[in-house]
Design a protein around this motif. Structure first.
Motif, PDB file in Angstrom:
ATOM      1  N   GLY A   1      25.775  17.855  84.692  1.00 15.37           N
ATOM      2  CA  GLY A   1      26.733  16.809  85.024  1.00 15.37           C
ATOM      3  C   GLY A   1      28.145  17.346  85.138  1.00 15.37           C
ATOM      4  N   GLN A   2      28.945  16.672  85.982  1.00 13.48           N
ATOM      5  CA  GLN A   2      30.360  17.000  86.138  1.00 13.48           C
ATOM      6  C   GLN A   2      31.153  15.706  86.022  1.00 13.48           C
ATOM      7  OE1 GLN A   2      30.936  19.089  89.842  1.00 13.48           O
ATOM      8  NE2 GLN A   2      29.781  20.896  89.174  1.00 13.48           N
ATOM      9  N   HIS A   3      32.194  15.736  85.201  1.00 15.11           N
ATOM     10  CA  HIS A   3      32.946  14.520  84.932  1.00 15.11           C
ATOM     11  C   HIS A   3      34.448  14.819  85.006  1.00 15.11           C
ATOM     12  CE1 HIS A   3      29.137  12.919  83.383  1.00 15.11           C
ATOM     13  NE2 HIS A   3      29.036  14.045  82.686  1.00 15.11           N
ATOM     14  N   PRO A   4      35.213  13.885  85.547  1.00 17.66           N
ATOM     15  CA  PRO A   4      36.675  14.068  85.537  1.00 17.66           C
ATOM     16  C   PRO A   4      37.219  13.921  84.121  1.00 17.66           C
ATOM     17  CG  PRO A   4      36.093  11.898  86.399  1.00 17.66           C
ATOM     18  CD  PRO A   4      34.802  12.639  86.223  1.00 17.66           C
ATOM     19  N   TYR A   5      38.132  14.788  83.744  1.00 21.28           N
ATOM     20  CA  TYR A   5      38.706  14.735  82.401  1.00 21.28           C
ATOM     21  C   TYR A   5      40.183  15.091  82.515  1.00 21.28           C
ATOM     22  CZ  TYR A   5      38.427  14.730  77.309  1.00 21.28           C
ATOM     23  OH  TYR A   5      38.567  14.408  75.979  1.00 21.28           O
ATOM     24  N   PRO A   6      41.062  14.120  82.330  1.00 32.14           N
ATOM     25  CA  PRO A   6      42.508  14.364  82.530  1.00 32.14           C
ATOM     26  C   PRO A   6      43.024  15.503  81.657  1.00 32.14           C
ATOM     27  CG  PRO A   6      42.055  12.009  82.279  1.00 32.14           C
ATOM     28  CD  PRO A   6      40.786  12.724  81.947  1.00 32.14           C
TER      29      PRO A   6
END
Length: 240
Positions: free
Chosen positions: A205-210
């Motif tokens: 999985g790939q997730h946006p993370y500020p």
């Protein structure tokens, strides 16, 4: 009038005779039953007794002992002593009746088979065939013997016994590692290092993370600190 009187008298006499006969028959039946009861005795408990003692006990009560040919395997009573009886203890029996008994052949003693060198399945099958119980199975891990082989037993083969304990080799345990903490490191670089050591690594999985650059590990499975072996799967999720 005289005839009627005679008939009434005769009828009364007939009824009286019938009543007396019925009373006699009932009394006779009761007396016969009492006499039969007097011939009955209570069968004693013969289990565990030797034949001489059992014969003497029955003779005192007017009963006879009959020994059956077939013997019974019994762990409670010594060989040659009474294991089973019929009628059972406490039952009523007429004097002169036979009391049948079966003698004990004692506890069955088996010859312990040779199990060293056999597989676990073959050893268990061998024990069941010979009527020997598996008392305990201990394990050892070594490369000195084939995996799954019995390497020791107690008591030794060809001895007498009803149970045996065995030592089974489960094979040498492969090298294991503690799962490292991958959170915050570069996922591609961590995956390359782990794959070089034989682990199967997959990015699931790939997730946006500020505030986190792409490709940094956010989650991992197994978690850090778990013990894993080469070839086991590892999954990671990274930022994008």
């Amino acid at each position: 009038m005289a005839l009627k009187t005679r008939l009434r008298t005769a009828g009364r006499l007939l009824l009286l005779a019938t009543a007396l006969l019925a009373t006699y028959l009932v009394s006779t039946a009761i007396a016969a039953r009492i006499a039969l009861r007097a011939l009955e005795v209570r069968v004693p408990n013969l289990q565990g007794q030797a034949l001489n003692d059992a014969t003497a006990s029955l003779m005192e009560l007017g009963l006879r002992l009959r020994v059956e040919e077939q013997r019974r395997t019994d762990t409670r009573d010594a060989a040659g002593h009474i294991a089973v009886q019929h009628p059972e203890a406490g039952a009523n029996a007429r004097r002169g009746r036979n009391v049948r008994v079966w003698l004990s052949e004692g506890a069955r003693t088996n010859i312990v088979p040779r199990l060293v060198g056999e597989t676990e399945r073959m050893a268990i099958a061998h024990l069941e065939q010979d009527g020997v119980r598996l008392a305990a199975m201990s394990e050892v891990r070594t490369d000195a013997y084939p995996t799954g082989m019995v390497v020791a037993q107690d008591p030794p083969p060809d001895s007498t016994g009803n149970a045996v304990s065995v030592l089974l080799n489960r094979g040498e345990r492969g090298a294991t590692y503690l799962m490292p903490d991958l959170i915050g490191v570069n996922g591609a670089r961590a995956a390359d290092v782990l794959r070089e050591r034989g682990f199967r690594v997959a990015v699931v999985g790939q997730h946006p993370y500020p505030g986190v650059p792409p490709g940094v590990v956010l989650r991992q499975s197994p978690e850090a600190g778990f013990r894993i072996g080469p070839g086991e799967p590892i999954s990671i999720e990274v930022s994008r």
